[in-house]
Design an enzyme around this catalytic site. Structure first.
Site, PDB file in Angstrom:
ATOM      1  N   LYS A  21       0.709  -1.235  -0.131  1.00 20.86           N
ATOM      2  CA  LYS A  21       0.091   0.075  -0.035  1.00 20.86           C
ATOM      3  C   LYS A  21       0.817   1.193  -0.192  1.00 20.86           C
ATOM      4  CE  LYS A  21      -3.228  -3.217   0.384  1.00 20.86           C
ATOM      5  NZ  LYS A  21      -3.028  -3.638  -1.068  1.00 20.86           N
ATOM      6  N   GLU A  68      -3.271   7.766   7.898  1.00 25.97           N
ATOM      7  CA  GLU A  68      -3.983   8.528   7.308  1.00 25.97           C
ATOM      8  C   GLU A  68      -5.055   9.312   7.724  1.00 25.97           C
ATOM      9  OE1 GLU A  68      -4.117   5.930   3.339  1.00 25.97           O
ATOM     10  OE2 GLU A  68      -6.020   6.225   4.228  1.00 25.97           O
ATOM     11  N   HIS A  97     -15.792  -5.965   6.104  1.00 25.84           N
ATOM     12  CA  HIS A  97     -14.940  -5.913   4.800  1.00 25.84           C
ATOM     13  C   HIS A  97     -15.038  -7.036   4.015  1.00 25.84           C
ATOM     14  CE1 HIS A  97     -12.779  -2.716   6.872  1.00 25.84           C
ATOM     15  NE2 HIS A  97     -12.476  -3.527   8.145  1.00 25.84           N
ATOM     16  N   ARG A 110      -6.420  -8.111 -10.229  1.00 23.54           N
ATOM     17  CA  ARG A 110      -7.145  -9.473 -10.781  1.00 23.54           C
ATOM     18  C   ARG A 110      -8.515  -9.206 -11.338  1.00 23.54           C
ATOM     19  NH1 ARG A 110      -8.085  -8.574  -5.171  1.00 23.54           N
ATOM     20  NH2 ARG A 110     -10.335  -8.401  -4.577  1.00 23.54           N
TER      21      ARG A 110
HETATM   22  C1  MV4 Z   1     -10.171   4.023   5.366  1.00 17.03           C
HETATM   23  C2  MV4 Z   1     -11.535   4.428   5.903  1.00 17.03           C
HETATM   24  C3  MV4 Z   1     -11.592   5.484   6.287  1.00 17.03           C
HETATM   25  N1  MV4 Z   1     -10.477   6.305   6.393  1.00 17.03           N
HETATM   26  N2  MV4 Z   1      -9.273   4.969   5.341  1.00 17.03           N
HETATM   27  C4  MV4 Z   1     -11.236  -0.742   4.972  1.00 17.03           C
HETATM   28  C5  MV4 Z   1     -10.609  -1.760   4.029  1.00 17.03           C
HETATM   29  C6  MV4 Z   1      -9.633  -1.107   3.487  1.00 17.03           C
HETATM   30  N3  MV4 Z   1      -8.856  -1.467   2.220  1.00 17.03           N
HETATM   31  C7  MV4 Z   1      -9.807   0.439   3.494  1.00 17.03           C
HETATM   32  N4  MV4 Z   1     -10.968   0.594   4.548  1.00 17.03           N
HETATM   33  C8  MV4 Z   1     -10.971   1.941   4.933  1.00 17.03           C
HETATM   34  N5  MV4 Z   1     -10.062   2.678   4.733  1.00 17.03           N
HETATM   35  C9  MV4 Z   1      -9.449   6.026   5.669  1.00 17.03           C
HETATM   36  N6  MV4 Z   1      -8.434   6.902   5.604  1.00 17.03           N
HETATM   37  C10 MV4 Z   1     -12.710   3.403   5.978  1.00 17.03           C
HETATM   38  C11 MV4 Z   1     -12.208   2.246   5.437  1.00 17.03           C
HETATM   39  C12 MV4 Z   1     -13.386   1.188   5.789  1.00 17.03           C
HETATM   40  C13 MV4 Z   1     -14.011   0.631   4.440  1.00 17.03           C
HETATM   41  C14 MV4 Z   1     -13.578   1.024   3.023  1.00 17.03           C
HETATM   42  C15 MV4 Z   1     -14.211   0.485   1.915  1.00 17.03           C
HETATM   43  C16 MV4 Z   1     -15.247  -0.360   2.214  1.00 17.03           C
HETATM   44  C17 MV4 Z   1     -15.671  -0.686   3.326  1.00 17.03           C
HETATM   45  C18 MV4 Z   1     -15.183  -0.085   4.575  1.00 17.03           C
HETATM   46  C19 MV4 Z   1     -15.795  -0.547   5.957  1.00 17.03           C
HETATM   47  C20 MV4 Z   1     -15.264   0.005   6.783  1.00 17.03           C
HETATM   48  C21 MV4 Z   1     -13.848   0.654   6.797  1.00 17.03           C
END
Ligand code: MV4
Length: 495
Positions: free
Chosen positions: A116, A200, A235, A292
């Site tokens: 990442k 972040e 997730h 993918r």
């Molecule tokens: C975040 C966020 C809020 N702020 N980053 C969750 C999985 C990972 N790939 C990234 N995720 C998140 N990153 C910041 N800076 C909230 C999430 C997140 C989320 C993101 C996409 C889809 C569902 C989610 C569920 C909870 C938190």
């Protein structure tokens, strides 16, 4: 074009990929573990070879063994599906070293996008917006605090090797930061063998919107609109749709062009997905790139009329993408429900077992990508996905109504499923309005877990009547029998 391709996967995605290969006149080869000896994908392939083993690690993750099978079978290419070896850069390299085409991106792109911090750096350099963040080798608590005070709380600590929420911590106030850093590092180390974390700014109530891209060896890169995957639980995506009810035409063009920029910056080829977090004010930020074919690709196929697997195969064979950006037309609306063998009333525990009865929906605008058959088994060793049910309609309302019909036609007995849960989500006013975000399932969980339709009392009475009729020999013989037993049985089982 390839004459023979090995599909290194199982379940619905292996079947889905083989369907396209057969459509293309390509001979299909697959592999199977011990529990999958008579699984649908094993029976569906033109040729199937045993891998042995039971767990994923003992079977579908055995890269060397799979390549040996491909060579013996004379397969010229391997399609990895999703999961398992699909995002393993070493496996992609091993394929090429053995003269087998990998139907996916170059190993270098997989490697870079898998980290990442590296992917954030590449995207920042390419002018792709990322969530404001901070990274430094051997970042101390004071470093992280310095960033958090400037950006403002809450912040998110994330593992560089992460994804899927592992090694991720939300931090609401300065006092929690040290503990969150230590927890995220230790989780990252045990999960990924790499304790690198970064910080972040926290995006409140984000939507998860992703852009499908295709890139070929001839310098063509196109985007195929977005998918909205905001309905998730822990997730795990539950429902996806295309287009997003939140994305305006201007935003779609801007996100699409940004995704193309990201794809070029990554040196990407084949099918890929650029994920964005989108905030309330419609600002979008690069989250990660999935290297993918994704589970939810059918919704994009519905609204574009394309076969993404066919595009993948053609690209891997060195051919150009079958259309130009100007020829891409997004039409109508599609929804996907992931039908899982799980028990929503028991914390969504997997519900493995024998599928005693299965009757799947059909008719206009319905597609069911399934990996099972009636009488088959849902194994506890692998993902409990039964099928991906997708529906299409001219607009969002019709696609959702059609999904409700499809779910009402879907009959599974012998195992628990999340079908009732889907019906609750689809009928929830917040989902219907399209104003939901990624916190939807958590905020409404109690409501969504209540009895799905109110049809249950009727269903129980109907089941009791069927049972009663089936065990009444008097009805099936003597005086009462005015028709053949065959006809009679058919009637009572349809009651
Ligand atoms: C975040 C966020 C809020 N702020 N980053 C969750 C999985 C990972 N790939 C990234 N995720 C998140 N990153 C910041 N800076 C909230 C999430 C997140 C989320 C993101 C996409 C889809 C569902 C989610 C569920 C909870 C938190």
């Amino acid at each position: 074009m390839f004459k023979k391709v090995l599909v290194a996967n199982r379940g619905e995605i292996a079947v889905r990929v083989m369907r396209t290969l057969k459509d293309m006149g390509i001979r299909t080869v697959t592999i199977f573990s011990d529990p999958d000896r008579i699984a649908l994908h094993t029976l569906f392939a033109d040729e199937a070879y045993p891998l042995g083993g039971t767990t994923s690690a003992e079977s579908y993750l055995k890269g060397k063994k799979i390549i040996d099978i491909a060579r013996k079978a004379g397969a010229e290419a391997i399609h990895p599906g999703y999961g398992f070896l699909s995002e393993n850069a070493l496996f992609a390299e091993l394929c090429l070293e053995n003269g087998i085409a990998f139907i996916g991106p170059p190993a270098a792109a997989i490697r870079q996008m898998g980290d990442k911090v590296t992917s954030r750096e590449i995207m920042t350099a390419a002018g792709v917006p990322v969530v404001p963040g901070f990274d430094k080798p051997d970042m101390t608590e004071a470093d992280a605090l310095g960033f958090a005070e400037k950006a403002g709380f809450p912040v998110m600590v994330k593992a560089s090797a992460g994804g899927g929420g592992k090694g991720m911590r939300k931090v609401n106030e300065p006092e929690e930061l040290g503990k969150a850093l230590r927890a995220a590092r230790s989780e990252a180390l045990s999960s990924f063998g790499d304790d690198h974390v970064y910080v972040e700014k926290f995006v409140e109530h984000p939507r998860h919107i992703e852009i499908q891209v295709l890139a070929d060896d001839h310098g063509n890169v196109i985007y195929l609109g977005e998918r909205d995957c905001s309905i998730q639980r822990r997730h795990q995506k539950v429902i996806e749709e295309a287009p997003s009810p939140f994305v305006t035409p201007q935003m779609r063009e801007k996100m699409g062009e940004t995704a193309v920029q990201a794809t070029r910056a990554a040196g990407y080829r084949n099918a890929g997905t650029v994920e964005f977090l989108v905030d309330k004010n419609r600002n979008f930020y690069f989250l990660e790139m999935n290297t993918r074919l994704q589970v939810e690709h059918p919704v994009t196929e519905w609204i574009t009329g394309l076969d993404l697997v066919a595009e993948q195969v053609r690209i891997a064979a060195g051919k150009p993408i079958s259309l130009k950006q100007e020829e891409v037309r997004l039409q109508g609306h599609a929804v996907e429900c992931r039908i899982y063998a799980e028990d929503p009333d028991n914390n969504f525990m997997p519900s493995p077992g024998t599928v005693q009865r299965l009757s799947t929906p059909a008719g206009p605008g319905i597609r069911d990508d399934s990996g099972i058959y009636q009488g088959g088994e849902i194994s506890l060793y692998y993902d409990p996905l039964i099928s991906k049910l997708t529906t299409y309609g001219p607009d969002r309302e019709s696609a959702i109504r059609r999904m409700c019909r499809a779910l009402s036609e879907y009959i599974v007995a012998g195992i628990k499923t999340n079908i009732g849960f889907h019906r609750k989500v689809l009928n929830h006013p917040e989902f219907v309005s399209g104003g939901h975000d990624t916190t939807f399932v958590d905020r409404h969980l109690d409501e969504l877990l209540q009895s799905a339709t109110g049809d249950e009392p009727l269903a129980i009475v109907a089941a009791a009547v069927c049972y009663y009729l089936d065990r009444q020999p008097a009805i099936g013989s003597g005086e009462a029998r005015k028709c053949s037993p065959w006809k009679h049985f058919q009637r009572s089982s349809w009651l």
